[in-house]
Structure formats: C-alpha cells, structure tokens
Design a protein around this motif. Structure first.
Motif, PDB file in Angstrom:
ATOM      1  N   ILE A  32       0.830  -1.208   0.000  1.00  0.00           N
ATOM      2  CA  ILE A  32       0.000   0.000   0.000  1.00  0.00           C
ATOM      3  C   ILE A  32       0.865   1.259   0.000  1.00  0.00           C
ATOM      4  O   ILE A  32       0.579   2.201  -0.763  1.00  0.00           O
ATOM      5  CB  ILE A  32      -1.015  -0.045   1.153  1.00  0.00           C
ATOM      6  CG1 ILE A  32      -2.145  -1.023   0.776  1.00  0.00           C
ATOM      7  CG2 ILE A  32      -1.581   1.336   1.477  1.00  0.00           C
ATOM      8  CD1 ILE A  32      -3.227  -1.200   1.811  1.00  0.00           C
ATOM      9  N   PRO A  33       1.944   1.367   0.785  1.00  0.00           N
ATOM     10  CA  PRO A  33       2.833   2.526   0.634  1.00  0.00           C
ATOM     11  C   PRO A  33       3.436   2.638  -0.762  1.00  0.00           C
ATOM     12  O   PRO A  33       3.591   3.744  -1.287  1.00  0.00           O
ATOM     13  CB  PRO A  33       3.910   2.294   1.696  1.00  0.00           C
ATOM     14  CG  PRO A  33       3.224   1.481   2.735  1.00  0.00           C
ATOM     15  CD  PRO A  33       2.312   0.558   1.969  1.00  0.00           C
ATOM     16  N   SER A  34       3.790   1.505  -1.378  1.00  0.00           N
ATOM     17  CA  SER A  34       4.350   1.549  -2.734  1.00  0.00           C
ATOM     18  C   SER A  34       3.334   2.075  -3.735  1.00  0.00           C
ATOM     19  O   SER A  34       3.651   2.900  -4.605  1.00  0.00           O
ATOM     20  CB  SER A  34       4.833   0.159  -3.156  1.00  0.00           C
ATOM     21  OG  SER A  34       5.899  -0.277  -2.340  1.00  0.00           O
ATOM     22  N   LEU A  35       2.103   1.609  -3.611  1.00  0.00           N
ATOM     23  CA  LEU A  35       1.044   2.136  -4.475  1.00  0.00           C
ATOM     24  C   LEU A  35       0.835   3.623  -4.216  1.00  0.00           C
ATOM     25  O   LEU A  35       0.595   4.397  -5.142  1.00  0.00           O
ATOM     26  CB  LEU A  35      -0.258   1.370  -4.240  1.00  0.00           C
ATOM     27  CG  LEU A  35      -0.261  -0.097  -4.658  1.00  0.00           C
ATOM     28  CD1 LEU A  35      -1.549  -0.782  -4.195  1.00  0.00           C
ATOM     29  CD2 LEU A  35      -0.094  -0.239  -6.163  1.00  0.00           C
ATOM     30  N   GLY A  36       0.942   4.035  -2.952  1.00  0.00           N
ATOM     31  CA  GLY A  36       0.793   5.442  -2.617  1.00  0.00           C
ATOM     32  C   GLY A  36       1.865   6.302  -3.253  1.00  0.00           C
ATOM     33  O   GLY A  36       1.579   7.383  -3.798  1.00  0.00           O
ATOM     34  N   ALA A  37       3.114   5.844  -3.204  1.00  0.00           N
ATOM     35  CA  ALA A  37       4.207   6.618  -3.806  1.00  0.00           C
ATOM     36  C   ALA A  37       4.022   6.724  -5.312  1.00  0.00           C
ATOM     37  O   ALA A  37       4.231   7.792  -5.907  1.00  0.00           O
ATOM     38  CB  ALA A  37       5.549   5.959  -3.481  1.00  0.00           C
ATOM     39  N   PHE A  44       0.134  14.444  -8.070  1.00  0.00           N
ATOM     40  CA  PHE A  44       0.569  15.746  -7.552  1.00  0.00           C
ATOM     41  C   PHE A  44       2.052  15.840  -7.243  1.00  0.00           C
ATOM     42  O   PHE A  44       2.528  16.898  -6.812  1.00  0.00           O
ATOM     43  CB  PHE A  44      -0.230  16.112  -6.293  1.00  0.00           C
ATOM     44  CG  PHE A  44      -0.224  15.049  -5.210  1.00  0.00           C
ATOM     45  CD1 PHE A  44       0.879  14.859  -4.405  1.00  0.00           C
ATOM     46  CD2 PHE A  44      -1.336  14.253  -5.018  1.00  0.00           C
ATOM     47  CE1 PHE A  44       0.884  13.893  -3.409  1.00  0.00           C
ATOM     48  CE2 PHE A  44      -1.354  13.280  -4.027  1.00  0.00           C
ATOM     49  CZ  PHE A  44      -0.228  13.104  -3.213  1.00  0.00           C
ATOM     50  N   ALA A  45       2.832  14.777  -7.435  1.00  0.00           N
ATOM     51  CA  ALA A  45       4.265  14.807  -7.117  1.00  0.00           C
ATOM     52  C   ALA A  45       5.071  14.239  -8.282  1.00  0.00           C
ATOM     53  O   ALA A  45       5.753  13.222  -8.141  1.00  0.00           O
ATOM     54  CB  ALA A  45       4.551  14.038  -5.830  1.00  0.00           C
ATOM     55  N   PRO A  46       5.046  14.882  -9.463  1.00  0.00           N
ATOM     56  CA  PRO A  46       5.687  14.312 -10.653  1.00  0.00           C
ATOM     57  C   PRO A  46       7.205  14.226 -10.557  1.00  0.00           C
ATOM     58  O   PRO A  46       7.822  13.475 -11.317  1.00  0.00           O
ATOM     59  CB  PRO A  46       5.267  15.261 -11.778  1.00  0.00           C
ATOM     60  CG  PRO A  46       4.973  16.555 -11.084  1.00  0.00           C
ATOM     61  CD  PRO A  46       4.384  16.174  -9.760  1.00  0.00           C
ATOM     62  N   ASP A  47       7.828  14.990  -9.658  1.00  0.00           N
ATOM     63  CA  ASP A  47       9.287  14.970  -9.543  1.00  0.00           C
ATOM     64  C   ASP A  47       9.791  13.909  -8.570  1.00  0.00           C
ATOM     65  O   ASP A  47      11.008  13.767  -8.389  1.00  0.00           O
ATOM     66  CB  ASP A  47       9.797  16.346  -9.094  1.00  0.00           C
ATOM     67  CG  ASP A  47       9.530  17.425 -10.131  1.00  0.00           C
ATOM     68  OD1 ASP A  47       9.550  17.104 -11.330  1.00  0.00           O
ATOM     69  OD2 ASP A  47       9.288  18.580  -9.736  1.00  0.00           O
ATOM     70  N   LEU A  48       8.879  13.187  -7.930  1.00  0.00           N
ATOM     71  CA  LEU A  48       9.274  12.164  -6.970  1.00  0.00           C
ATOM     72  C   LEU A  48      10.126  11.099  -7.656  1.00  0.00           C
ATOM     73  O   LEU A  48       9.848  10.690  -8.781  1.00  0.00           O
ATOM     74  CB  LEU A  48       8.020  11.531  -6.378  1.00  0.00           C
ATOM     75  CG  LEU A  48       8.133  10.841  -5.016  1.00  0.00           C
ATOM     76  CD1 LEU A  48       8.535  11.831  -3.938  1.00  0.00           C
ATOM     77  CD2 LEU A  48       6.781  10.204  -4.658  1.00  0.00           C
TER      78      LEU A  48
END
Length: 234
Positions: A32-37, A44-48
C-alpha cells in the motif's frame, strides 16, 4: 465508479505523505505505501524519484529510468533527500519505533527484522509509517527496543502515521502523536480504544479524504488491477 474501499483510502493517504517533497527519493515499504508513492508521482508529485530497491530508478510502472547504485542512496540519505515509509511492530506517542524484538532484548519473546536502517533514517530525513492493523499492541506506551528514534530522541521529521483506522501526525507543541483524520466509517472513540497511550485530539477531527475518481481509476486499472491492495488489510 464504485465507492473507494478502505485499501484505496489508505493508498491515497499514504500518497499524501509525499506531497510537496519535490525531487526526493521515495522509499516505501509494503504494497500500500508503494502504491501510494506511485500514485503521488502520477498525480501531484511528478518529480518524486522511485527506485526498484536495488540499483535503478524506475517510473510509476516499474520501467527503468536511470541508475542509482545502493551507495548513492546513502548520499541522498545524509543530504535529507529521501523520505521512507516504514512499518512498526511497536510505536509510542513520541514516534519511537520498534522493528527488532518483542520483550526484553536479552531474551526476547520474538525476534523480528532487527534495527536495520531505522536509526539513520529517522535522524537524517523525513520518515512516515504505515501500520495496517491499529491496535494497543502496536501503539504502546513504551517500545521494547528503540529502532527508529522519536521526537524525544532527536528525530529529524516524522511526517505521517497511516493506519487502517486513521491518519496521525506529530503536529503538537510537545511533538506527541495527534489524531489528524479518521477514515470514513471510523469514530474517534474507535481510534482511542485501539491506542495504548493518550492521543492529542483536536476539537474537530475530519474524515480522511477519499481518492478522486481519477485516482481510483489509476489505482484500479494501472497500479493494481489485480486488487492485491485489499489482501494487505485482510
């Protein structure tokens, strides 16, 4: 599109942990954290920056984008350009986390992962936590061994704690855990009963936001079409 499931609400809540991080290395632990990232990067975080956990930078679909040898992860760690979302076997009100042993460390009842990188993570860069089963056994007054350090021991930044019941943070003057939102259908009393220490509770506790229709479509058709997310909460 049907209403969001609890797992999908948790995916969106985990994604929120990386909002505003910019070109930061996301290191999620767990499905679930991986899907969240990956959802954060798609919206909203394209530079991640995402990694395969070994030697490559990857995109939200797992395709290789660049080379990131493991030694370079430590360079980013020391520079504060990493945000990890870890798990916790135990966590206390200051955010001290245990993933090593249950019971006295000299003769523990259970041996877990070990301290691993938790101390270095928590003193160098932002850390969030994903806890799929919110209970007093996990949210405990004192951890049996400190692995990730809390705010009473010099933590750099503990951003969010996402569970199957709620989202919590440390936005209090004393840097103790605060109830930030409750998931739809969950009452504040449910969270308090599942927590083994006093929580800071604001006068008004909002509901955790549900994924937008666009986010739901991404989760269901692109990120996790097989529905593995639901099994993490089973």
């Amino acid at each position: 599109m049907s209403e969001a499931s609890l797992a999908e609400i948790c995916v969106a809540a985990c994604a929120e942990a990386w909002r505003g991080d910019g070109a930061t290395l996301a290191s999620p632990m767990g499905l679930i954290p991986s899907l969240g990232a990956r959802l954060a990067r798609l919206t909203f975080a394209p530079d991640l920056l995402l990694t395969d956990g070994e030697a490559y930078l990857v995109d939200e679909d797992g395709q290789v984008e660049g080379w990131l040898p493991y030694r370079q992860v430590f360079t980013m760690l020391a520079a504060g350009r990493r945000h990890v979302m870890m798990g916790a076997a135990q966590i206390d009100r200051y955010g001290n986390q245990n993933i090593s042993v249950i019971g006295d460390w000299r003769r523990p009842k259970a041996q877990l992962l070990g301290v691993r990188g938790a101390p270095g993570n928590t003193v160098n860069h932002p850390v969030s936590y994903w806890i799929p089963r919110h209970s007093p056994r996990v949210f405990t007054p004192h951890v049996d061994m400190v692995c990730g350090v809390g705010y009473d021991r010099g933590a750099h930044e503990l951003r969010l704690v996402v569970t199957n019941l709620a989202v919590l943070d440390f936005g209090t003057p004393e840097r103790v855990m605060r109830l930030r939102s409750v998931h739809p259908g969950v009452e504040v009393a449910d969270v308090l009963a599942a927590t083994g220490f006093p929580l800071a509770v604001p006068d008004q506790v909002p509901a955790t936001r549900t994924p937008t229709p666009a986010e739901l479509a991404l989760i269901r058709t692109r990120l996790d079409p097989g529905g593995a997310r639901d099994r993490e909460l089973a």
